[in-house]
Design an enzyme around this catalytic site. Structure first.
Site, PDB file in Angstrom:
ATOM      1  N   ASN A   1     -67.718 123.459  24.372  1.00 44.76           N
ATOM      2  CA  ASN A   1     -67.294 123.475  25.771  1.00 44.76           C
ATOM      3  C   ASN A   1     -68.181 124.464  26.514  1.00 44.76           C
ATOM      4  O   ASN A   1     -68.065 125.666  26.318  1.00 44.76           O
ATOM      5  CB  ASN A   1     -65.821 123.892  25.865  1.00 44.76           C
ATOM      6  CG  ASN A   1     -65.348 124.043  27.300  1.00 44.76           C
ATOM      7  OD1 ASN A   1     -66.040 123.620  28.237  1.00 44.76           O
ATOM      8  ND2 ASN A   1     -64.180 124.635  27.490  1.00 44.76           N
ATOM      9  N   TRP A   2     -69.051 123.903  27.349  1.00 44.12           N
ATOM     10  CA  TRP A   2     -70.009 124.757  28.073  1.00 44.12           C
ATOM     11  C   TRP A   2     -69.379 125.483  29.254  1.00 44.12           C
ATOM     12  O   TRP A   2     -70.020 126.311  29.872  1.00 44.12           O
ATOM     13  CB  TRP A   2     -71.198 123.906  28.528  1.00 44.12           C
ATOM     14  CG  TRP A   2     -72.259 123.820  27.479  1.00 44.12           C
ATOM     15  CD1 TRP A   2     -72.141 124.166  26.162  1.00 44.12           C
ATOM     16  CD2 TRP A   2     -73.613 123.358  27.659  1.00 44.12           C
ATOM     17  NE1 TRP A   2     -73.336 123.961  25.524  1.00 44.12           N
ATOM     18  CE2 TRP A   2     -74.250 123.464  26.410  1.00 44.12           C
ATOM     19  CE3 TRP A   2     -74.325 122.866  28.752  1.00 44.12           C
ATOM     20  CZ2 TRP A   2     -75.589 123.097  26.224  1.00 44.12           C
ATOM     21  CZ3 TRP A   2     -75.654 122.488  28.563  1.00 44.12           C
ATOM     22  CH2 TRP A   2     -76.284 122.606  27.320  1.00 44.12           C
ATOM     23  N   LYS A   3     -68.146 125.107  29.611  1.00 49.63           N
ATOM     24  CA  LYS A   3     -67.493 125.713  30.786  1.00 49.63           C
ATOM     25  C   LYS A   3     -68.459 125.626  31.979  1.00 49.63           C
ATOM     26  O   LYS A   3     -69.159 124.622  32.101  1.00 49.63           O
ATOM     27  CB  LYS A   3     -67.037 127.131  30.439  1.00 49.63           C
ATOM     28  CG  LYS A   3     -66.176 127.129  29.157  1.00 49.63           C
ATOM     29  CD  LYS A   3     -65.489 128.418  28.853  1.00 49.63           C
ATOM     30  CE  LYS A   3     -64.655 128.258  27.573  1.00 49.63           C
ATOM     31  NZ  LYS A   3     -63.888 129.434  27.220  1.00 49.63           N
TER      32      LYS A   3
ATOM     33  N   GLU B   1     -58.086 127.320  30.935  1.00 49.53           N
ATOM     34  CA  GLU B   1     -58.707 127.827  32.163  1.00 49.53           C
ATOM     35  C   GLU B   1     -58.431 126.882  33.333  1.00 49.53           C
ATOM     36  O   GLU B   1     -58.188 127.326  34.458  1.00 49.53           O
ATOM     37  CB  GLU B   1     -60.210 128.022  31.933  1.00 49.53           C
ATOM     38  CG  GLU B   1     -60.476 129.192  30.985  1.00 49.53           C
ATOM     39  CD  GLU B   1     -61.796 129.108  30.225  1.00 49.53           C
ATOM     40  OE1 GLU B   1     -62.662 128.293  30.594  1.00 49.53           O
ATOM     41  OE2 GLU B   1     -61.946 129.876  29.248  1.00 49.53           O
TER      42      GLU B   1
ATOM     43  N   HIS C   1     -57.254 122.154  29.580  1.00 50.42           N
ATOM     44  CA  HIS C   1     -57.826 123.405  29.058  1.00 50.42           C
ATOM     45  C   HIS C   1     -57.125 124.576  29.743  1.00 50.42           C
ATOM     46  O   HIS C   1     -56.789 124.507  30.928  1.00 50.42           O
ATOM     47  CB  HIS C   1     -59.335 123.455  29.324  1.00 50.42           C
ATOM     48  CG  HIS C   1     -59.997 124.598  28.624  1.00 50.42           C
ATOM     49  ND1 HIS C   1     -59.966 125.867  29.133  1.00 50.42           N
ATOM     50  CD2 HIS C   1     -60.657 124.679  27.448  1.00 50.42           C
ATOM     51  CE1 HIS C   1     -60.600 126.683  28.283  1.00 50.42           C
ATOM     52  NE2 HIS C   1     -61.023 125.981  27.264  1.00 50.42           N
TER      53      HIS C   1
ATOM     54  N   GLU D   1     -55.475 125.870  21.440  1.00 52.36           N
ATOM     55  CA  GLU D   1     -56.196 127.082  21.834  1.00 52.36           C
ATOM     56  C   GLU D   1     -55.214 128.209  22.080  1.00 52.36           C
ATOM     57  O   GLU D   1     -54.483 128.194  23.065  1.00 52.36           O
ATOM     58  CB  GLU D   1     -57.096 126.863  23.053  1.00 52.36           C
ATOM     59  CG  GLU D   1     -56.717 125.750  23.998  1.00 52.36           C
ATOM     60  CD  GLU D   1     -57.481 125.840  25.304  1.00 52.36           C
ATOM     61  OE1 GLU D   1     -58.682 126.122  25.256  1.00 52.36           O
ATOM     62  OE2 GLU D   1     -56.867 125.666  26.368  1.00 52.36           O
TER      63      GLU D   1
ATOM     64  N   SER E   1     -62.764 131.554  19.839  1.00 51.12           N
ATOM     65  CA  SER E   1     -63.625 132.517  19.140  1.00 51.12           C
ATOM     66  C   SER E   1     -64.232 131.968  17.847  1.00 51.12           C
ATOM     67  O   SER E   1     -64.392 132.700  16.878  1.00 51.12           O
ATOM     68  CB  SER E   1     -62.848 133.805  18.832  1.00 51.12           C
ATOM     69  OG  SER E   1     -62.181 134.279  19.982  1.00 51.12           O
TER      70      SER E   1
ATOM     71  N   GLY F   1     -62.221 133.485  24.456  1.00 50.23           N
ATOM     72  CA  GLY F   1     -63.220 134.242  25.203  1.00 50.23           C
ATOM     73  C   GLY F   1     -63.127 135.735  24.992  1.00 50.23           C
ATOM     74  O   GLY F   1     -63.842 136.502  25.636  1.00 50.23           O
TER      75      GLY F   1
ATOM     76  N   GLY G   1     -66.332 127.569  22.500  1.00 47.68           N
ATOM     77  CA  GLY G   1     -66.732 127.958  23.855  1.00 47.68           C
ATOM     78  C   GLY G   1     -68.073 128.668  23.838  1.00 47.68           C
ATOM     79  O   GLY G   1     -69.132 128.048  23.734  1.00 47.68           O
TER      80      GLY G   1
HETATM   81  P1  13P Z   1     -64.424 130.836  23.057  1.00 47.54           P
HETATM   82  O1  13P Z   1     -64.974 130.078  21.858  1.00 47.54           O
HETATM   83  O2  13P Z   1     -65.507 131.412  23.893  1.00 47.54           O
HETATM   84  O3  13P Z   1     -63.346 131.776  22.654  1.00 47.54           O
HETATM   85  O4  13P Z   1     -63.741 129.727  23.986  1.00 47.54           O
HETATM   86  C1  13P Z   1     -62.833 128.838  23.451  1.00 47.54           C
HETATM   87  C2  13P Z   1     -62.570 127.765  24.421  1.00 47.54           C
HETATM   88  O5  13P Z   1     -62.078 127.968  25.512  1.00 47.54           O
HETATM   89  C3  13P Z   1     -62.994 126.428  24.028  1.00 47.54           C
HETATM   90  O6  13P Z   1     -62.705 125.497  25.003  1.00 47.54           O
END
Ligand code: 13P
Length: 235
Positions: A7-9, A87, A85, A155, A197, A161, A218
């Protein structure tokens, strides 16, 4: 077959995606690789990588400035999308029912929704984490969904994150709860991904936990020197 989703966000350019697709296409893996990218980068994937969006609209079309429909995502050639998600839930104020509408639109338009559920640190500390996750699955999966039409991603919102990784028993417990809930709902063919993570260092341990069918990555999906070893180590 394990699933490795990145997931590149809100990161990445078309040139970086070209590079990542080329790098992933060179890896000999039995895993299914999915990359969730910003709308501006959506395109068709190839035999080695599925390209996915990070959300789709609750609506089909019309006066929804800034929104993007499932049909529009599918028209780019992309074949999957995240929905719910943490976020996006936080930014858009989505309830589970909203997430179910998004997932239904994805399914209606031949996109595979990756439906995300998870508990916050407050919910975990109150001891309601399992209930939140159970309800997340029950209410975010669309009523008419069929076996095999969607993927679940767990998640833990307190870990995303932050570089925090839950213990193996914590991951195993929650995945067991999700698996049991899906079984009760009649979905015995639904992959359940773990997502917070994940790194090249911990992916092998995590992916071998019972009822973990893959990972949602992420931060470590952004650079090929981080993401490719995750795919390689996931076997
Ligand atoms: P991280 O891997 O940066 O903790 O993010 C997880 C995430 O939100 C995957 O969609």
């Amino acid at each position: 077959m394990k699933i490795i989703a990145g997931n590149w966000k809100m990161n990445g350019t078309a040139a970086q995606l070209d590079e990542m697709i080329a790098a992933v296409s060179n890896v000999a893996t039995r895993a299914r690789v999915i990359l969730c990218v910003p709308y501006t980068l959506l395109r068709a994937g190839n035999a080695n990588i599925m390209i996915a969006a990070q959300n789709v609209s609750k609506f089909d079309a019309g006066a929804h400035t800034g929104d993007v429909s499932a049909a529009q995502v599918r028209a780019t050639g992309a074949t999957a999308t995240l929905v719910g998600h943490s976020e996006a839930r936080a930014a858009l104020g989505d309830t589970n029912a909203d997430v179910a509408m998004r997932a239904q639109n994805a399914i209606n338009n031949d996109l595979m929704p990756i439906i995300c559920v998870g508990e916050t640190d407050t919910e975990r500390d109150l001891g309601t984490g399992a209930d939140v996750v159970r309800r997340g699955v029950r209410e975010s999966v669309p009523q008419n969904a069929k076996n095999g039409e969607f993927i679940i991603a767990y998640e833990p919102r307190w870990a995303i994150g932050r570089g925090i990784t839950p213990s193996a028993p914590q991951i195993m417990d929650m995945h067991k709860i999700i698996r049991e809930t899906l079984d009760e709902m009649g979905f015995d063919n639904t992959p359940v991904l773990y997502g917070a993570s994940v790194t090249a260092q911990n992916v092998r341990d995590i992916i071998n936990i019972k009822n973990v069918d893959g990972v949602l990555v992420g931060g470590a999906s952004l650079k090929k020197q981080d993401f490719i070893p995750i795919i390689e180590n996931a076997e």
